[in-house]
Write a protein that holds these residues in place. Structure first.
Motif, PDB file in Angstrom:
ATOM      1  N   PRO A  10      63.714  24.704  34.905  1.00  0.00           N
ATOM      2  CA  PRO A  10      62.756  25.432  33.949  1.00  0.00           C
ATOM      3  C   PRO A  10      61.269  25.822  34.838  1.00  0.00           C
ATOM      4  CG  PRO A  10      63.415  23.251  32.972  1.00  0.00           C
ATOM      5  CD  PRO A  10      64.045  23.265  34.397  1.00  0.00           C
ATOM      6  N   GLN A  45      60.192  29.799  34.896  1.00  0.00           N
ATOM      7  CA  GLN A  45      58.744  30.077  34.593  1.00  0.00           C
ATOM      8  C   GLN A  45      58.305  30.901  35.853  1.00  0.00           C
ATOM      9  OE1 GLN A  45      57.054  29.944  31.664  1.00  0.00           O
ATOM     10  NE2 GLN A  45      55.524  31.402  32.910  1.00  0.00           N
ATOM     11  N   GLN A  72      70.357  31.974  31.906  1.00  0.00           N
ATOM     12  CA  GLN A  72      68.954  31.734  31.682  1.00  0.00           C
ATOM     13  C   GLN A  72      67.974  32.568  32.714  1.00  0.00           C
ATOM     14  OE1 GLN A  72      68.192  27.502  31.636  1.00  0.00           O
ATOM     15  NE2 GLN A  72      66.090  27.627  30.950  1.00  0.00           N
TER      16      GLN A  72
END
Length: 404
Positions: free
Chosen positions: A327, A331, A360
């Motif tokens: 994650p 970002q 992703q």
């Protein structure tokens, strides 16, 4: 793979390399550099050591299971792990003065059990298997198995100095056998055990070692002579040098990065390769990007990523990374894409790339960017599959700026 067992000294070197990686957290390439420094190893023996160490790391949990030990025990039980590796590959055990043996029956039972657990047999840690299954579904098992295989060696012909056929002939005279790669015009696959970096061809800058998938990413930039091109996450510059050759040394090619030492390395490689139109620039702050607003015909963003497409080349990452890191990277990718895209001028093209095969980090990032930036339009994208291509895994997407 090897056709004979490792010597005692090479076995000890493999254990020492793995200890530095697994217990001290050092990257594999630094562990090699540390342990090979000062040793007068024949290139063939150095290659044997890196072959075994790499294979052990690609399927570390499998070999540890077969040896009935934990990775953290490598320093204490390293000989047991190496014996398990030799038994798995049907090789005679190395003749070590002190060794921890494995009963053949116990080994056979464990191997039979491992073959029923495909993620274990493919050397995939649990966190990665869960991530791959969630992200890729039915496509994941083939990619997982491909990532457990040894990487092939590919070269990129430096078109500033020669053509692939010419390079192939020169390398053959130096004892390096190669073959052309379908679909990648600049690539040669090395099919012999050869010390590439000791050749006169390398010293003359006729080639760079670069995966064929990486060459495909660079080719997607499609830079032309006279253009203004920015490689904004250049690193040590493998793709930058490929783009310079596309431009035939004409035009302006700006290589940027947040780490100066990588740009310094790029300068050395550019000099050897005769790529004289490359300018390097350190990204010291956001002002560096703002000053280049709407100036580039092409901007390549080969963004920081999980590296989950290149695990067969960097197998130590499987045992160093955690799912919590993803994650943070996603970002960062989003921030870079939003900020650095400002450098693309109207009608210019933005190329977003990763060395990951996870949606992703790839198409999902592109879709989110396009939804927030209607002044860009989608052109095309491609995921370079490890299983289908035999190359490392990459993703690339091309977007065109249609208005300011």
């Amino acid at each position: 793979m090897l056709n004979a067992s490792l010597s005692p000294s090479s076995t000890e070197l493999v254990i020492n390399v793995l200890t530095m990686v697994l217990n001290e957290g050092k990257p594999l390439d630094r562990a090699y550099s540390h342990h090979f420094s000062g040793l007068k190893l024949a290139p063939s023996e150095q290659a044997r050591i890196t072959t075994v160490a790499g294979d052990l790391l690609r399927r570390l949990n499998l070999y540890c299971y077969l040896a009935d030990m934990a990775p953290a025990d490598i320093e204490r039980l390293g000989s047991r792990l190496l014996n398990a590796w030799h038994m798995f590959h049907g090789l005679e055990l190395p003749k070590l003065p002190y060794t921890l043996t494995i009963e053949q029956n116990d080994f056979d039972q464990r191997l039979a059990q491992a073959k029923l657990d495909l993620p274990l047999f493919d050397g995939c840690p649990e966190w990665l298997d869960e991530l791959g299954t969630a992200q890729m579904g039915s496509l994941w098992p083939a990619e997982r198995a491909a990532l457990a295989m040894a990487p092939q060696r590919f070269l990129r012909t430096n078109l500033l100095k020669c053509q692939p056929e010419e390079l192939q002939q020169k390398l053959a005279r130096e004892g390096v056998q190669t073959q052309r790669v379908d679909g990648v015009d600049t690539a040669l696959q090395v099919i012999s055990d050869s010390a590439l970096f000791r050749t006169d061809s390398f010293k003359a800058g006729l080639f760079e070692q670069q995966d064929a998938g990486s060459q495909q990413v660079a080719a997607a930039v499609n830079a032309k002579p006279g253009m203004r091109v920015i490689d904004a996450c250049a690193g040590a510059g493998g793709k930058t040098l490929s783009i310079a050759a596309q431009m035939q040394g004409k035009g302006r090619l700006l290589a940027m990065d947040v780490e100066q030492w990588k740009l310094d390395s790029l300068k050395q490689r550019a000099r050897r390769g005769g790529a004289h139109n490359i300018e390097t620039r350190l990204i010291a702050s956001s002002k560096t990007i703002k000053r280049l607003k709407l100036t580039a015909d092409r901007v390549l963003l080969d963004v920081p990523c999980s590296g989950l497409g290149v695990l067969k080349r960097n197998p130590d990452a499987k045992w160093r990374d955690t799912p919590e890191r993803l994650p943070v990277l996603v970002q960062l990718q989003k921030d870079i894409l939003q900020s650095y895209s400002r450098m693309v001028k109207v009608d210019g093209i933005l190329i977003y790339a990763t060395c990951s095969i996870m949606p992703q980090e790839n198409r999902q990032q592109v879709d989110a960017f396009l939804a927030a930036n209607p002044h860009f339009s989608f052109m095309d994208d491609e995921t370079i599959s490890v299983a289908e291509s035999g190359f490392d895994g990459f993703y690339l997407a091309r977007m065109q700026r249609i208005t300011e």
